[in-house]
Motif scaffolding. Structure first.
Motif, short mmCIF file in Angstrom:
data_model
loop_
_atom_site.label_atom_id
_atom_site.label_comp_id
_atom_site.label_asym_id
_atom_site.label_seq_id
_atom_site.Cartn_x
_atom_site.Cartn_y
_atom_site.Cartn_z
N TYR A 122 0.83 -1.21 0.00
CA TYR A 122 0.00 0.00 0.00
C TYR A 122 0.86 1.26 0.00
O TYR A 122 0.61 2.21 -0.75
N THR A 123 1.89 1.26 0.85
CA THR A 123 2.76 2.44 0.96
C THR A 123 3.51 2.70 -0.34
O THR A 123 3.62 3.85 -0.80
N TYR A 140 -4.25 -4.80 -8.33
CA TYR A 140 -4.09 -3.49 -8.97
C TYR A 140 -3.99 -3.65 -10.48
O TYR A 140 -3.51 -4.65 -11.00
N ARG A 166 2.29 6.69 -7.07
CA ARG A 166 1.30 7.66 -7.53
C ARG A 166 1.80 9.09 -7.33
O ARG A 166 1.62 9.96 -8.20
N GLN A 167 2.45 9.33 -6.19
CA GLN A 167 2.98 10.66 -5.92
C GLN A 167 4.11 11.02 -6.89
O GLN A 167 4.19 12.16 -7.36
N TYR A 209 1.32 4.14 -3.02
CA TYR A 209 1.11 5.56 -2.74
C TYR A 209 2.29 6.39 -3.25
O TYR A 209 2.11 7.43 -3.90
N HIS A 210 3.51 5.94 -2.97
CA HIS A 210 4.70 6.68 -3.41
C HIS A 210 4.81 6.72 -4.93
O HIS A 210 5.23 7.74 -5.50
#
Length: 361
Positions: free
Chosen positions: A199-200, A228, A206-207, A203-204
């Motif tokens: 998950y983390t 995903y 996507r950022q 997130y990174h």
């Protein structure tokens, strides 16, 4: 064409520069360098098309320096200059476009410049600079290109983030199970911790995509059980575009030779070749075979029409990209023999013998 010349011997450096100034047209020597420790900084500052690089230098090995240059600037061309032909095989493995024996002669240098000009021309024509769609590049290393800008590498937060993105891009348009991703990237963690890492990292990623302006590439959660899916949207992917062009080609002919040459040159290296991802090896090999078959078709076309020098250029490029392709050495021996080039025949025989000896070590 912009060039940087590198040699620790001032006399050799001046002689090479003089040949460019008096005998070779179309090459702008932007700087010469006799200190190998300054090469990376000079090349980064000038961004030349090609570096002529001496191999035998004190303290710094030219082959190692070539690796550093290719790692930081994948698009740069390298021509090795050496007094020892035993470095030829290693030079080919580094994907150098050519190597020249000392003392350098203007006629031999002219052939190298001609090859460089043709390759740079095709590369410039193939770059999607004027397109309104962004690009993702997967030959060698993952890079991105926004409209009107140059390709550049993506700075990932971690190596896991890079591999996760690469794996999802490799499987773009398809749903990938969470368990597949955690087993691939965090096989030694207990399930709950591995899921949290996943998950983390998502997130990174996507950022990172948002930060570089590539947020049209999306990673969506299919559902809690499935996983995903990455979609590229309007973004084009270089290997996909390359293969589509290859499949659309008609049978080889002189009328289509420019299209064949473009596809030949656009294969810039192995698929995700800068990364040791075992899961990508099947695709690497598949694309290598496609390119090799295409290359053989182009080489045979040249031979059929008596264009032996062109055929030699093609098969020497194969040696650079695929040095273990033994058939290429025999083909080059035949081509050089047909031209009455005894030196070329001896060189290829030596290269082939060197490779055989290395395999038995």
């Amino acid at each position: 064409m912009r060039a940087v010349l590198v040699d620790d011997e001032q006399l050799a450096l001046l002689q090479l520069k003089r040949i460019f100034e008096h005998d070779i047209k179309g090459v702008d020597v932007v700087e010469t360098c006799s200190n190998p420790h300054e090469v990376v900084e000079i090349v980064t500052r000038h961004q030349p098309d090609v570096v002529f690089l001496d191999i035998q230098m004190p303290e710094v090995n030219g082959l190692k320096l070539g690796e550093r240059l290719q790692s930081s600037m994948p698009s740069i061309e390298i021509v090795f200059v050496t007094a020892y032909d035993r470095y030829a095989v290693r030079a080919f493995e580094l994907y150098a476009i050519d190597y020249i024996m000392k003392p350098v002669h203007s006629q031999r240098l002219q052939l190298t410049v001609q090859r460089l000009s043709e390759k740079i021309k095709v590369k410039n024509e193939s770059q999607p600079k004027e397109m309104n769609t962004p690009f993702l590049f997967c030959f060698n290393q993952i890079r991105y290109q926004l409209p009107g800008e140059e390709p550049q590498p993506i700075k990932w937060r971690t190596s896991k983030a890079r591999e996760l993105f690469a794996f999802l891009l490799h499987n773009r348009g398809r749903s990938v199970d969470r368990s597949t991703l955690t087993e691939l990237l965090w096989p030694n963690l207990e399930e709950s911790r591995a899921q949290q890492q996943l998950y983390t990292t998502i997130y990174h990623i996507r950022q990172t995509l948002k930060r570089i302006g590539m947020d049209t590439v999306t990673i969506n959660s299919v559902d809690l059980e499935t996983g995903y899916r990455l979609t590229v949207g309007e973004v084009q992917v270089d290997v996909e575009q390359w293969e589509n062009k290859l499949k659309q080609l008609a049978a080889p002919s002189l009328e289509l030779v420019e299209e064949y040459e473009q596809i030949f040159q656009q294969f810039e290296g192995n698929y995700l070749g800068d990364y040791e991802y075992l899961w990508a090896e099947h695709e690497r090999e598949r694309l290598r075979i496609l390119w090799l078959n295409h290359t053989k078709s182009l080489g045979k076309l040249y031979i059929k029409h008596g264009m032996m020098e062109k055929a030699i250029q093609v098969y020497r490029t194969v040696q650079q990209q695929l040095p273990d392709e033994e058939e290429t050495y025999f083909t080059l021996i035949e081509l050089y023999d047909a031209l009455g080039d005894k030196g070329g025949v001896e060189e290829q025989y030596w290269l082939l013998s060197s490779r055989s000896e290395k395999e038995w070590e």
